[in-house]
Design an enzyme around this catalytic site. Structure first.
Site, PDB file in Angstrom:
ATOM      1  N   GLU A  80      -1.256  -3.548  -8.139  1.00  0.00           N
ATOM      2  CA  GLU A  80      -2.519  -3.719  -7.421  1.00  0.00           C
ATOM      3  C   GLU A  80      -2.988  -2.349  -6.956  1.00  0.00           C
ATOM      4  OE1 GLU A  80      -3.343  -3.399  -3.866  1.00  0.00           O
ATOM      5  OE2 GLU A  80      -1.456  -2.354  -3.549  1.00  0.00           O
TER       6      GLU A  80
ATOM      7  N   HIS B 226      -4.535  -5.395  -1.547  1.00  0.00           N
ATOM      8  CA  HIS B 226      -5.562  -5.166  -0.534  1.00  0.00           C
ATOM      9  C   HIS B 226      -6.633  -6.249  -0.591  1.00  0.00           C
ATOM     10  CE1 HIS B 226      -3.618  -1.250  -0.940  1.00  0.00           C
ATOM     11  NE2 HIS B 226      -4.105  -0.954   0.251  1.00  0.00           N
TER      12      HIS B 226
ATOM     13  N   SER C  94       0.839  -1.186   0.000  1.00  0.00           N
ATOM     14  CA  SER C  94       0.000   0.000   0.000  1.00  0.00           C
ATOM     15  C   SER C  94       0.882   1.247   0.000  1.00  0.00           C
ATOM     16  CB  SER C  94      -0.950  -0.049   1.206  1.00  0.00           C
ATOM     17  OG  SER C  94      -1.952   0.919   1.127  1.00  0.00           O
TER      18      SER C  94
END
Length: 348
Positions: free
Chosen positions: A253, A323, A167
């Site tokens: 992602e 995630h 992230s």
């Protein structure tokens, strides 16, 4: 990726791309983008890592963790919710693996929407890389703020060190890679026992099983892995913390970004020329809310295939990365083999 996308993004209430979307990537009436592979131009970059597979210097690799290894917990961005409860559970997990997890006050604190001030978070990062007794650094929260550490002057230094996160922490992982250091692992700490066992195996220098996705474009390639959040990586294009991607297997992602936003970011990647020479592309989980998608809009899978399918490289979607759960760990800089026919990604 929005700042409060559950920080580590279990993704409740979000729609995911990939297997269940009804789009196979074949015969769907989507035409690959008109900008072909040969038309992409590589801009001058500050980093020489990844300039070519043959010319790349070997990455410095940290030693595998051993019984008694010390691990430092950091929250380089947004504050860590429920730090007391989660911290105890993580310390027990690390103790079961034979390692000690240290949680400094700055990691478990809160200052505005950060865990601590920029200067305090920077000091903690500098301490980790300067202390020869610290064997690994793990991020316990994401959100937003890691890139501020780069602006504040953080540098990974000459000593290779394990760095685990994803992230927002992708900013630190990419900067470490651009500096020529191995040891970065894209992954989280809150997964189930199987995900935790995979992370432990990587930290111990052991082999891990291949990941299975869905092949969208055939071919088999091998190259260093670059695994990252799309939004965070996009924000680093043109900076000295960007690792060139020539010869690499790129895995992307994201969370909380509607298809048109992903379209916009991938268009920037194409027009900036940063995809020139990439060996292959893997796609992890892309999750978003449906509140800004209208009937007749492109689906997420259609956007991903249209923007990436015309690059002439193997393309695999639906990898269990990013995630949500499971979020299988992948090591940056290690060789990965992407099989577009079988839809698999292996660490070799």
């Amino acid at each position: 990726m929005r700042r409060r996308s559950l920080l580590w993004g279990l993704g409740a209430g979000l729609t995911a791309s990939g297997l269940g979307s009804g789009f196979s990537g074949r015969g769907a009436g989507v035409v690959a983008g008109s900008l072909g592979k040969g038309q992409l131009k590589t801009p001058p970059g500050a980093s020489t890592w990844g300039a070519s597979p043959r010319g790349r210097q070997p990455l410095g690799a940290p030693a595998p963790l051993r019984p008694g290894s010390r691990v430092l917990a950091i929250a380089p961005g947004t504050w860590w919710e429920d730090a007391a409860k989660e911290g105890l559970g993580l310390q027990q997990r690390f103790a079961a693996a034979g390692w000690s997890l240290e949680i400094p006050a700055a990691t478990a604190g809160r200052w505005r929407w950060f865990s601590a001030s920029d200067s305090e978070r920077l000091k903690l990062l500098q301490r980790a890389w300067a202390d020869p007794g610290i064997d690994a650094v793990v991020a316990v929260a994401g959100g937003w703020g890691s890139a501020r550490m780069l602006e504040a002057g953080w540098q990974p230094g000459p000593r290779p060190l394990w760095l685990v996160g994803f992230s927002d922490v992708s900013a630190l992982l990419l900067a470490q890679l651009a500096a020529g250091n191995g040891g970065g692992i894209h992954g989280g700490l809150q997964g189930d026992d199987a995900a935790w066992a995979r992370l432990v195996a990587l930290l111990r220098g052991e082999r891990v099983a291949p990941l299975q996705g869905v092949g969208w474009r055939g071919g088999v390639v091998t190259g260093p892995l670059v695994v990252t959040n799309l939004t965070v990586a996009t924000s680093l294009i043109g900076t000295r913390w960007w690792p060139p991607l020539a010869g690499c297997v790129l895995v992307l992602e994201d969370v909380g970004e509607e298809p048109y936003r992903v379209d916009r970011m991938l268009t920037q990647w194409r027009t900036a020329g940063v995809l020139e020479g990439v060996a292959g592309i893997g796609l992890g989980r892309f999750r978003w809310k449906q509140d800004d998608v209208q009937p007749g809009d492109l689906t997420m899978d259609e956007v991903l295939l249209e923007r990436l399918g015309g690059l002439g490289v193997p393309l695999v979607a639906g990898l269990p990365v990013g995630h949500g759960q499971p979020n299988w760990a992948l090591p940056l800089g290690r060789l990965g083999q992407l099989d577009g026919q079988r839809g698999s990604l292996a660490v070799v």
